[in-house]
Design a protein around this motif. Structure first.
Motif, short mmCIF file in Angstrom:
data_model
loop_
_atom_site.label_atom_id
_atom_site.label_comp_id
_atom_site.label_asym_id
_atom_site.label_seq_id
_atom_site.Cartn_x
_atom_site.Cartn_y
_atom_site.Cartn_z
N ALA A 8 0.85 -1.23 -0.13
CA ALA A 8 -0.17 -0.18 -0.12
C ALA A 8 0.89 1.18 0.07
N ASN A 9 0.29 2.43 -0.57
CA ASN A 9 1.03 3.67 -0.55
C ASN A 9 0.28 4.62 0.30
N HIS A 10 0.61 5.78 0.49
CA HIS A 10 0.06 6.83 1.05
C HIS A 10 -1.44 6.91 0.72
N SER A 11 -1.68 7.21 -0.50
CA SER A 11 -3.07 7.52 -1.02
C SER A 11 -3.96 6.41 -0.84
N SER A 12 -3.55 5.26 -0.36
CA SER A 12 -4.41 4.01 -0.54
C SER A 12 -5.63 4.12 0.82
N PHE A 13 -5.42 5.32 1.57
CA PHE A 13 -6.40 5.23 2.70
C PHE A 13 -7.74 6.19 2.09
N ALA A 14 -7.60 6.48 0.70
CA ALA A 14 -8.65 7.27 0.37
C ALA A 14 -9.00 6.94 -0.90
N HIS A 15 -9.66 7.69 -1.80
CA HIS A 15 -10.01 7.79 -3.20
C HIS A 15 -9.75 9.06 -3.69
N TYR A 16 -8.48 9.51 -3.42
CA TYR A 16 -8.34 10.94 -3.89
C TYR A 16 -7.06 10.83 -5.09
N GLY A 17 -6.74 9.81 -5.58
CA GLY A 17 -5.79 9.61 -6.75
C GLY A 17 -4.30 9.77 -6.12
#
Length: 171
Positions: A129-138
């Motif tokens: 996982a990466n940092h933006s994996s916690f949301a759907h913001y691209g």
């Protein structure tokens, strides 16, 4: 409130108390425990609020019970935390769970984070996982490009939810 507005202000705790008052008084909902959660820079704000509230409650408990205060605890979940500059290390009245991810270029390593958090902090790492994996913001590109996600977003978020709920219900 945006995390930057909460950081460094003395109004953060008052804001949370006001929200709690509105929920309990205006909506008639009784809440026995609050658990703060934060992602990225918001993690520092969430932890600061929880630590401040726990410190205030402990002071009131000491005043009420004189020599034998009851133990007051608070809980906080930090998702891919990236900003720690107001943490009171060693604060055992706060129970903390950090959910980190393996391909995050915005967060410190769990080893470095551990030196800034209470010793009892629980760590969990989601591989792929990466940092933006916690949301759907691209994809995250500022202030630096995020790492590459190698696992399906739905799987990452299910794993994060499972770990968060486990901390909430089993701590």
């Amino acid at each position: 409130l945006p995390p930057k507005k909460l950081l460094g202000t003395s109004d953060a705790l008052n804001t949370v108390v006001k929200i709690g008052f509105e929920i309990t008084s205006l909506l008639g909902i009784q809440v026995g425990e609050w658990i703060m959660m934060g992602h990225g820079d918001g993690s520092s704000a969430a932890l600061d609020i929880v630590q401040s509230a726990a410190k205030e409650r402990m002071a009131k408990a000491k005043a009420a019970a004189a020599a034998t205060p009851r133990i007051v605890s608070a809980r906080c979940v930090l998702w891919a935390p990236s900003l720690f500059h107001k943490v009171r290390h060693g604060d055992e009245s706060v129970s903390v769970k950090v959910i980190a991810v393996s391909n995050d270029t915005h967060c410190e390593s769990p080893t470095k984070m551990a030196s800034k958090l209470p010793p009892s902090t629980q760590f969990y790492n989601i591989e792929g996982a990466n940092h933006s994996s916690f949301a759907h913001y691209g994809p995250v590109t500022f202030p630096r490009k995020d790492g590459m996600r190698t696992k399906a977003l739905d799987d990452i978020q299910k794993e994060c939810l499972k770990e968060t709920l486990s901390f909430i219900f089993n701590s």
